[in-house]
Design a protein around this motif. Structure first.
Motif, PDB file in Angstrom:
ATOM      1  N   TYR A  61     123.278 -55.344  64.749  1.00 40.37           N
ATOM      2  CA  TYR A  61     122.562 -55.431  66.020  1.00 40.37           C
ATOM      3  C   TYR A  61     121.290 -54.585  65.972  1.00 40.37           C
ATOM      4  O   TYR A  61     121.311 -53.428  65.547  1.00 40.37           O
ATOM      5  CB  TYR A  61     123.489 -54.953  67.140  1.00 40.37           C
ATOM      6  CG  TYR A  61     122.940 -55.087  68.537  1.00 40.37           C
ATOM      7  CD1 TYR A  61     122.778 -56.335  69.122  1.00 40.37           C
ATOM      8  CD2 TYR A  61     122.587 -53.967  69.271  1.00 40.37           C
ATOM      9  CE1 TYR A  61     122.292 -56.456  70.415  1.00 40.37           C
ATOM     10  CE2 TYR A  61     122.099 -54.077  70.564  1.00 40.37           C
ATOM     11  CZ  TYR A  61     121.946 -55.333  71.124  1.00 40.37           C
ATOM     12  OH  TYR A  61     121.458 -55.448  72.397  1.00 40.37           O
TER      13      TYR A  61
ATOM     14  N   HIS B 260     130.615 -64.910  62.005  1.00 34.32           N
ATOM     15  CA  HIS B 260     130.818 -64.020  63.163  1.00 34.32           C
ATOM     16  C   HIS B 260     129.961 -62.748  63.099  1.00 34.32           C
ATOM     17  O   HIS B 260     130.272 -61.761  63.788  1.00 34.32           O
ATOM     18  CB  HIS B 260     132.292 -63.624  63.304  1.00 34.32           C
ATOM     19  CG  HIS B 260     133.220 -64.778  63.495  1.00 34.32           C
ATOM     20  ND1 HIS B 260     133.223 -65.559  64.639  1.00 34.32           N
ATOM     21  CD2 HIS B 260     134.170 -65.313  62.664  1.00 34.32           C
ATOM     22  CE1 HIS B 260     134.150 -66.499  64.530  1.00 34.32           C
ATOM     23  NE2 HIS B 260     134.725 -66.385  63.342  1.00 34.32           N
TER      24      HIS B 260
ATOM     25  N   GLU C  45     127.104 -60.232  64.058  1.00 37.37           N
ATOM     26  CA  GLU C  45     126.286 -59.948  65.241  1.00 37.37           C
ATOM     27  C   GLU C  45     124.874 -59.602  64.783  1.00 37.37           C
ATOM     28  O   GLU C  45     124.609 -58.513  64.272  1.00 37.37           O
ATOM     29  CB  GLU C  45     126.886 -58.798  66.029  1.00 37.37           C
ATOM     30  CG  GLU C  45     125.999 -58.246  67.146  1.00 37.37           C
ATOM     31  CD  GLU C  45     125.650 -59.294  68.181  1.00 37.37           C
ATOM     32  OE1 GLU C  45     124.447 -59.609  68.305  1.00 37.37           O
ATOM     33  OE2 GLU C  45     126.566 -59.775  68.873  1.00 37.37           O
TER      34      GLU C  45
ATOM     35  N   GLY D  48     122.224 -60.006  66.958  1.00 39.26           N
ATOM     36  CA  GLY D  48     121.457 -60.012  68.200  1.00 39.26           C
ATOM     37  C   GLY D  48     120.244 -59.099  68.153  1.00 39.26           C
ATOM     38  O   GLY D  48     120.346 -57.928  67.785  1.00 39.26           O
TER      39      GLY D  48
ATOM     40  N   ARG E 154     126.163 -64.726  65.735  1.00 37.24           N
ATOM     41  CA  ARG E 154     125.438 -64.549  66.992  1.00 37.24           C
ATOM     42  C   ARG E 154     124.030 -64.058  66.678  1.00 37.24           C
ATOM     43  O   ARG E 154     123.840 -62.931  66.220  1.00 37.24           O
ATOM     44  CB  ARG E 154     126.161 -63.548  67.891  1.00 37.24           C
ATOM     45  CG  ARG E 154     125.623 -63.462  69.311  1.00 37.24           C
ATOM     46  CD  ARG E 154     126.520 -62.560  70.159  1.00 37.24           C
ATOM     47  NE  ARG E 154     126.105 -62.537  71.543  1.00 37.24           N
ATOM     48  CZ  ARG E 154     125.183 -61.704  72.041  1.00 37.24           C
ATOM     49  NH1 ARG E 154     124.589 -60.833  71.252  1.00 37.24           N
ATOM     50  NH2 ARG E 154     124.863 -61.740  73.322  1.00 37.24           N
TER      51      ARG E 154
ATOM     52  N   VAL F 108     121.362 -64.221  68.969  1.00 37.39           N
ATOM     53  CA  VAL F 108     120.671 -64.256  70.252  1.00 37.39           C
ATOM     54  C   VAL F 108     119.416 -63.370  70.198  1.00 37.39           C
ATOM     55  O   VAL F 108     119.487 -62.199  69.810  1.00 37.39           O
ATOM     56  CB  VAL F 108     121.612 -63.801  71.384  1.00 37.39           C
ATOM     57  CG1 VAL F 108     120.865 -63.725  72.709  1.00 37.39           C
ATOM     58  CG2 VAL F 108     122.806 -64.723  71.478  1.00 37.39           C
TER      59      VAL F 108
ATOM     60  N   ALA G 135     127.135 -71.459  65.688  1.00 34.88           N
ATOM     61  CA  ALA G 135     126.315 -70.245  65.783  1.00 34.88           C
ATOM     62  C   ALA G 135     125.578 -70.226  67.115  1.00 34.88           C
ATOM     63  O   ALA G 135     125.252 -71.275  67.680  1.00 34.88           O
ATOM     64  CB  ALA G 135     125.327 -70.182  64.626  1.00 34.88           C
ATOM     65  N   ASN G 136     125.311 -69.042  67.603  1.00 35.26           N
ATOM     66  CA  ASN G 136     124.624 -68.866  68.882  1.00 35.26           C
ATOM     67  C   ASN G 136     123.194 -68.412  68.609  1.00 35.26           C
ATOM     68  O   ASN G 136     122.962 -67.274  68.223  1.00 35.26           O
ATOM     69  CB  ASN G 136     125.362 -67.829  69.734  1.00 35.26           C
ATOM     70  CG  ASN G 136     124.785 -67.718  71.132  1.00 35.26           C
ATOM     71  OD1 ASN G 136     123.705 -68.227  71.421  1.00 35.26           O
ATOM     72  ND2 ASN G 136     125.495 -67.039  72.019  1.00 35.26           N
TER      73      ASN G 136
ATOM     74  N   ARG H 102     120.689 -68.716  70.981  1.00 31.68           N
ATOM     75  CA  ARG H 102     120.013 -68.766  72.277  1.00 31.68           C
ATOM     76  C   ARG H 102     118.835 -67.801  72.307  1.00 31.68           C
ATOM     77  O   ARG H 102     118.942 -66.627  71.921  1.00 31.68           O
ATOM     78  CB  ARG H 102     121.001 -68.437  73.395  1.00 31.68           C
ATOM     79  CG  ARG H 102     121.955 -69.589  73.709  1.00 31.68           C
ATOM     80  CD  ARG H 102     122.983 -69.222  74.740  1.00 31.68           C
ATOM     81  NE  ARG H 102     122.386 -68.796  76.002  1.00 31.68           N
ATOM     82  CZ  ARG H 102     123.098 -68.430  77.072  1.00 31.68           C
ATOM     83  NH1 ARG H 102     124.405 -68.448  77.018  1.00 31.68           N
ATOM     84  NH2 ARG H 102     122.482 -68.057  78.175  1.00 31.68           N
TER      85      ARG H 102
ATOM     86  N   GLU I  95     120.806 -64.609  78.357  1.00 32.29           N
ATOM     87  CA  GLU I  95     122.084 -64.295  77.703  1.00 32.29           C
ATOM     88  C   GLU I  95     122.498 -62.879  78.079  1.00 32.29           C
ATOM     89  O   GLU I  95     121.714 -61.934  77.960  1.00 32.29           O
ATOM     90  CB  GLU I  95     121.920 -64.412  76.192  1.00 32.29           C
ATOM     91  CG  GLU I  95     123.129 -64.027  75.378  1.00 32.29           C
ATOM     92  CD  GLU I  95     124.185 -65.122  75.316  1.00 32.29           C
ATOM     93  OE1 GLU I  95     125.240 -64.896  74.705  1.00 32.29           O
ATOM     94  OE2 GLU I  95     123.937 -66.205  75.884  1.00 32.29           O
TER      95      GLU I  95
ATOM     96  N   ASN J 137     125.408 -58.136  74.825  1.00 33.26           N
ATOM     97  CA  ASN J 137     126.682 -58.054  74.136  1.00 33.26           C
ATOM     98  C   ASN J 137     127.136 -56.597  74.108  1.00 33.26           C
ATOM     99  O   ASN J 137     126.479 -55.740  73.531  1.00 33.26           O
ATOM    100  CB  ASN J 137     126.545 -58.587  72.704  1.00 33.26           C
ATOM    101  CG  ASN J 137     127.887 -58.734  72.017  1.00 33.26           C
ATOM    102  OD1 ASN J 137     128.897 -58.930  72.668  1.00 33.26           O
ATOM    103  ND2 ASN J 137     127.886 -58.644  70.701  1.00 33.26           N
TER     104      ASN J 137
END
Length: 358
Positions: free
Chosen positions: A213, A229, A231, A233, A251, A253, A270-271, A273, A338, A341
């Motif tokens: 992150y 999976h 992260e 972001g 993720r 994002v 997958a995200n 956004r 969003e 997280n």
């Protein structure tokens, strides 16, 4: 000293009279005037000698300081070398706390000794490759096919390796060496939040469920890496190479993925956004069931990419000439921003949902 004193006596007692007589060139001068002229010459010579003494003293002082500084530097380098050797010896200890202490000692040396910075960063990378190989074969390591929800975070599973990874990620603010090899390493559930991992080679490594992150991973290589999976972001992934990587359930994002290469990557579920993927390459990538709402794909290469069941919204920006509905994209209303997280503590196992694409 006697020779110097004799020379000064000649210069100050005899030489001034010779100078005055030479200037008179046989002329006549009253005794008082001649004495005054001799004293003037003597005063000038005294000032010159005094200035020379001052200059010599300054040079001698500077020379002494330089010699002292060189001695101090040599002593300091000797101390650094001794500390470096002791810290490296600690890395081979069978005690966890001793190994962690050795890593912190090397970290401190790198902070204070720029010439050792590159060697220590490379040493941290080698430590990760050798202590956490992928696939794992060390006794007590989770099996390669173990469910990720049964794998403990790296901080509790291998605290020394997590410390080495954090040390590497902090020291990489100074990008030396430009290319760093951490390939084929078992970094499942690693904590990489906020680290500088630009230019690091993670080819073939397993970072499943790792937290990356707000990290800088620009120009890193993640070819054929397991990134399920993960992260990512708000991380910087500019020009990253994720060719044939497995990013299912990842993720991303608000991640900055400009000019990144995801050729033939698996991005199912997958995200993405609100991600920035301008000029990125998704040639042959699998984006089925991915969330692309609000994603900026302007200028992206989407040749032969799969989009069946992927979600998009009116805020999704597509490259010119691309028809999302023809590609099987489901266009829905944009859900808005969003939510942040909430990252758990690194030592707490974050449960990940099962993938429909398994």
């Amino acid at each position: 000293m006697l020779a110097v004193l004799a020379a000064l006596g000649v210069v100050l007692l005899i030489f001034p009279g010779l100078v005055v007589d030479h200037d008179l060139a046989g002329g006549h001068l009253a005794a008082t005037d001649r004495l005054r002229a001799v004293n003037n010459v003597r005063s000038t010579l005294l000032q010159a000698v005094g200035g020379a003494v001052v200059l010599f003293g300054a040079y001698a002082t500077w020379r002494q300081l330089r010699v002292s500084q060189e001695g101090l530097n040599a002593t300091r380098e000797g101390h650094v070398t001794d500390r470096f050797s002791r810290a490296v010896d600690q890395l081979g200890s069978d005690k966890l706390d001793v190994r962690i202490g050795g890593i912190h000692a090397l970290w401190r040396i790198a902070d204070h000794s720029p010439r050792d910075h590159e060697a220590i960063v490379s040493l941290m990378a080698a430590y990760l490759r050798t202590h956490l190989p992928w696939p794992p074969h060390e006794p007590g390591s989770p099996a390669a096919d173990a469910s990720i929800n049964s794998v403990r975070p790296l901080e509790t599973r291998a605290a020394d390796a997590q410390t080495a990874l954090t040390c590497l990620g902090v020291l990489r603010q100074d990008p030396r060496p430009q290319w760093l090899n951490v390939s084929l390493a078992d970094l499942r559930r690693a904590d990489c939040d906020g680290l500088w991992l630009c230019g690091v080679n993670f080819d073939g490594a397993c970072l499943e469920a790792a937290s990356v992150y707000k990290a800088n991973v620009s120009k890193a290589s993640l070819i054929a890496a397991n990134l399920r999976h993960v992260e990512f972001g708000t991380s910087i992934l500019q020009q990253v190479r994720c060719i044939e990587a497995d990013l299912r359930g990842a993720r991303l994002v608000k991640a900055d993925m400009q000019r990144a290469d995801f050729s033939r990557a698996d991005l199912r579920e997958a995200n993405l956004r609100s991600a920035y993927a301008q000029d990125a390459v998704f040639a042959g990538a699998d984006l089925r069931m991915a969330d692309l709402r609000g994603c900026d794909l302007s200028g992206a290469n989407l040749q032969q990419a799969k989009f069946e069941g992927a979600l998009a919204s009116d805020l999704t920006i597509w490259p010119a000439g691309f028809d999302p509905r023809t590609a099987g994209v489901v266009v829905t209303a944009d859900p808005g921003a969003e939510p942040d997280n909430l990252l758990p503590a690194a030592a707490i196992t974050r449960q990940v949902p099962p993938l429909q694409s398994d």
